[in-house]
Design a protein around this motif. Sequence first.
Motif, PDB file in Angstrom:
ATOM      1  N   THR A  74      13.423 -20.301   1.149  1.00 16.22           N
ATOM      2  CA  THR A  74      13.220 -21.691   0.719  1.00 16.22           C
ATOM      3  C   THR A  74      11.913 -22.243   1.287  1.00 16.22           C
ATOM      4  OG1 THR A  74      14.504 -22.513   2.590  1.00 16.22           O
ATOM      5  CG2 THR A  74      15.697 -22.140   0.537  1.00 16.22           C
ATOM      6  N   GLN A  75      11.455 -21.674   2.397  1.00 18.92           N
ATOM      7  CA  GLN A  75      10.227 -22.145   3.050  1.00 18.92           C
ATOM      8  C   GLN A  75       8.996 -21.975   2.172  1.00 18.92           C
ATOM      9  OE1 GLN A  75      12.536 -20.132   4.334  1.00 18.92           O
ATOM     10  NE2 GLN A  75      13.006 -20.694   6.437  1.00 18.92           N
ATOM     11  N   LEU A  76       9.063 -21.137   1.142  1.00 15.27           N
ATOM     12  CA  LEU A  76       7.922 -21.003   0.237  1.00 15.27           C
ATOM     13  C   LEU A  76       7.584 -22.344  -0.408  1.00 15.27           C
ATOM     14  CD1 LEU A  76       8.606 -17.564  -1.527  1.00 15.27           C
ATOM     15  CD2 LEU A  76       6.991 -18.063   0.328  1.00 15.27           C
ATOM     16  N   GLY A  77       8.548 -23.234  -0.469  1.00 11.26           N
ATOM     17  CA  GLY A  77       8.320 -24.569  -1.014  1.00 11.26           C
ATOM     18  C   GLY A  77       7.409 -25.429  -0.150  1.00 11.26           C
ATOM     19  N   LEU A 100      11.059 -24.907  -4.465  1.00 10.49           N
ATOM     20  CA  LEU A 100       9.847 -24.549  -5.208  1.00 10.49           C
ATOM     21  C   LEU A 100       9.340 -25.740  -6.020  1.00 10.49           C
ATOM     22  CD1 LEU A 100      10.554 -20.903  -6.444  1.00 10.49           C
ATOM     23  CD2 LEU A 100       9.347 -21.662  -4.393  1.00 10.49           C
ATOM     24  N   GLY A 101      10.201 -26.692  -6.278  1.00 10.17           N
ATOM     25  CA  GLY A 101       9.785 -27.907  -6.969  1.00 10.17           C
ATOM     26  C   GLY A 101       8.803 -28.749  -6.165  1.00 10.17           C
ATOM     27  N   ASN A 102       8.655 -28.445  -4.872  1.00 10.89           N
ATOM     28  CA  ASN A 102       7.708 -29.165  -4.011  1.00 10.89           C
ATOM     29  C   ASN A 102       6.274 -28.669  -4.161  1.00 10.89           C
ATOM     30  OD1 ASN A 102       9.911 -30.522  -2.935  1.00 10.89           O
ATOM     31  ND2 ASN A 102      10.108 -29.102  -1.221  1.00 10.89           N
ATOM     32  N   LEU A 103       6.073 -27.583  -4.882  1.00 10.96           N
ATOM     33  CA  LEU A 103       4.744 -26.960  -4.989  1.00 10.96           C
ATOM     34  C   LEU A 103       3.898 -27.730  -6.004  1.00 10.96           C
ATOM     35  CD1 LEU A 103       5.894 -23.225  -4.925  1.00 10.96           C
ATOM     36  CD2 LEU A 103       4.996 -24.600  -3.027  1.00 10.96           C
ATOM     37  N   SER A 104       3.395 -28.859  -5.576  1.00 10.96           N
ATOM     38  CA  SER A 104       2.714 -29.786  -6.489  1.00 10.96           C
ATOM     39  C   SER A 104       1.410 -29.245  -7.069  1.00 10.96           C
ATOM     40  CB  SER A 104       2.449 -31.113  -5.783  1.00 10.96           C
ATOM     41  OG  SER A 104       1.685 -30.900  -4.612  1.00 10.96           O
ATOM     42  N   SER A 105       0.835 -28.204  -6.466  1.00  9.27           N
ATOM     43  CA  SER A 105      -0.408 -27.621  -6.983  1.00  9.27           C
ATOM     44  C   SER A 105      -0.156 -26.403  -7.868  1.00  9.27           C
ATOM     45  CB  SER A 105      -1.318 -27.212  -5.820  1.00  9.27           C
ATOM     46  OG  SER A 105      -1.670 -28.333  -5.048  1.00  9.27           O
ATOM     47  N   LEU A 106       1.097 -25.985  -7.987  1.00  8.38           N
ATOM     48  CA  LEU A 106       1.422 -24.735  -8.676  1.00  8.38           C
ATOM     49  C   LEU A 106       1.086 -24.807 -10.160  1.00  8.38           C
ATOM     50  CD1 LEU A 106       2.668 -22.038  -7.683  1.00  8.38           C
ATOM     51  CD2 LEU A 106       4.779 -22.783  -8.773  1.00  8.38           C
ATOM     52  N   GLU A 107       0.379 -23.776 -10.632  1.00  9.35           N
ATOM     53  CA  GLU A 107       0.012 -23.671 -12.047  1.00  9.35           C
ATOM     54  C   GLU A 107       0.731 -22.515 -12.735  1.00  9.35           C
ATOM     55  OE1 GLU A 107      -4.248 -23.378 -12.051  1.00  9.35           O
ATOM     56  OE2 GLU A 107      -4.513 -25.370 -11.175  1.00  9.35           O
ATOM     57  N   ILE A 120      18.888 -22.612 -13.390  1.00 10.57           N
ATOM     58  CA  ILE A 120      17.478 -22.942 -13.159  1.00 10.57           C
ATOM     59  C   ILE A 120      17.446 -24.316 -12.493  1.00 10.57           C
ATOM     60  CG2 ILE A 120      15.261 -23.430 -14.263  1.00 10.57           C
ATOM     61  CD1 ILE A 120      16.193 -21.583 -16.576  1.00 10.57           C
ATOM     62  N   PRO A 121      16.847 -24.429 -11.308  1.00  4.35           N
ATOM     63  CA  PRO A 121      16.852 -25.720 -10.616  1.00  4.35           C
ATOM     64  C   PRO A 121      16.114 -26.800 -11.411  1.00  4.35           C
ATOM     65  CG  PRO A 121      16.040 -23.970  -9.168  1.00  4.35           C
ATOM     66  CD  PRO A 121      16.159 -23.389 -10.539  1.00  4.35           C
ATOM     67  N   THR A 122      16.700 -27.964 -11.505  1.00  2.68           N
ATOM     68  CA  THR A 122      16.049 -29.068 -12.200  1.00  2.68           C
ATOM     69  C   THR A 122      14.762 -29.483 -11.486  1.00  2.68           C
ATOM     70  OG1 THR A 122      17.385 -30.675 -10.989  1.00  2.68           O
ATOM     71  CG2 THR A 122      18.222 -29.964 -13.135  1.00  2.68           C
ATOM     72  N   GLN A 123      14.653 -29.177 -10.200  1.00  6.50           N
ATOM     73  CA  GLN A 123      13.459 -29.544  -9.423  1.00  6.50           C
ATOM     74  C   GLN A 123      12.199 -28.858  -9.942  1.00  6.50           C
ATOM     75  OE1 GLN A 123      16.405 -28.716  -8.240  1.00  6.50           O
ATOM     76  NE2 GLN A 123      17.018 -30.134  -6.638  1.00  6.50           N
ATOM     77  N   LEU A 124      12.344 -27.765 -10.691  1.00 14.34           N
ATOM     78  CA  LEU A 124      11.156 -27.104 -11.250  1.00 14.34           C
ATOM     79  C   LEU A 124      10.422 -28.029 -12.217  1.00 14.34           C
ATOM     80  CD1 LEU A 124      12.243 -23.387 -11.822  1.00 14.34           C
ATOM     81  CD2 LEU A 124      11.125 -24.424  -9.836  1.00 14.34           C
ATOM     82  N   ALA A 125      11.098 -29.041 -12.726  1.00 13.27           N
ATOM     83  CA  ALA A 125      10.450 -30.003 -13.620  1.00 13.27           C
ATOM     84  C   ALA A 125       9.445 -30.879 -12.873  1.00 13.27           C
ATOM     85  CB  ALA A 125      11.503 -30.871 -14.305  1.00 13.27           C
ATOM     86  N   GLN A 126       9.435 -30.814 -11.541  1.00 18.68           N
ATOM     87  CA  GLN A 126       8.464 -31.568 -10.745  1.00 18.68           C
ATOM     88  C   GLN A 126       7.115 -30.848 -10.677  1.00 18.68           C
ATOM     89  OE1 GLN A 126      10.818 -31.632  -7.154  1.00 18.68           O
ATOM     90  NE2 GLN A 126      11.556 -33.697  -7.573  1.00 18.68           N
ATOM     91  N   LEU A 127       7.044 -29.650 -11.221  1.00 19.11           N
ATOM     92  CA  LEU A 127       5.808 -28.860 -11.188  1.00 19.11           C
ATOM     93  C   LEU A 127       4.884 -29.341 -12.307  1.00 19.11           C
ATOM     94  CD1 LEU A 127       7.419 -25.334 -10.637  1.00 19.11           C
ATOM     95  CD2 LEU A 127       6.431 -26.861  -8.911  1.00 19.11           C
ATOM     96  N   VAL A 128       4.296 -30.499 -12.112  1.00 14.42           N
ATOM     97  CA  VAL A 128       3.554 -31.162 -13.184  1.00 14.42           C
ATOM     98  C   VAL A 128       2.282 -30.421 -13.585  1.00 14.42           C
ATOM     99  CG1 VAL A 128       4.483 -33.441 -12.704  1.00 14.42           C
ATOM    100  CG2 VAL A 128       2.434 -32.682 -11.500  1.00 14.42           C
ATOM    101  N   LYS A 129       1.758 -29.540 -12.727  1.00 14.19           N
ATOM    102  CA  LYS A 129       0.540 -28.800 -13.062  1.00 14.19           C
ATOM    103  C   LYS A 129       0.835 -27.422 -13.644  1.00 14.19           C
ATOM    104  CE  LYS A 129      -2.608 -30.985  -9.794  1.00 14.19           C
ATOM    105  NZ  LYS A 129      -3.578 -30.757  -8.715  1.00 14.19           N
TER     106      LYS A 129
END
Length: 151
Positions: A74-77, A100-107, A120-129
Amino acid sequence: PTQLGDLINLEELDIDDNDLSGMIPADLGNLSSLEELWLSRNKLTGAIPTQLAQLVKVEGLYLYDNELNGTMPTQLGDLINLEELDIDDNDLSGMIPADLGNLSSLEELWLSRNKLTGAIPTQLAQLVKVEGLYLYDNELNGTMPTQLGDL
């Protein structure tokens, strides 16, 4: 070798496409200047060390096409500068960490061809980039989060 962890000024480490075996040294987490880590296409085994989450400058983490197992830390977040995470084609199991939804720079996120389970975690929808999200060939179940339509 664990001595690689002493190269604190190292910005890129590319040792993919070899016959390396054994576990990923936890000491790689000491590479405080590292921006790119390529360990793909080897025969690395064991779990992904949680110490890799200490690579605060890393933008690209490539561990695909190995024999890594266990659950995703989980620390990868915590890798807020991470732009590309590629861990496909391993033997990872368990659920996709919501962190992983915390990775705001992830493309780009590649998690395909593993043994990941659960929803599939709903938090992945936070990956706006995010431009590419690859989850195929796993054992995921449940419903598709409607929030992914916002990406």
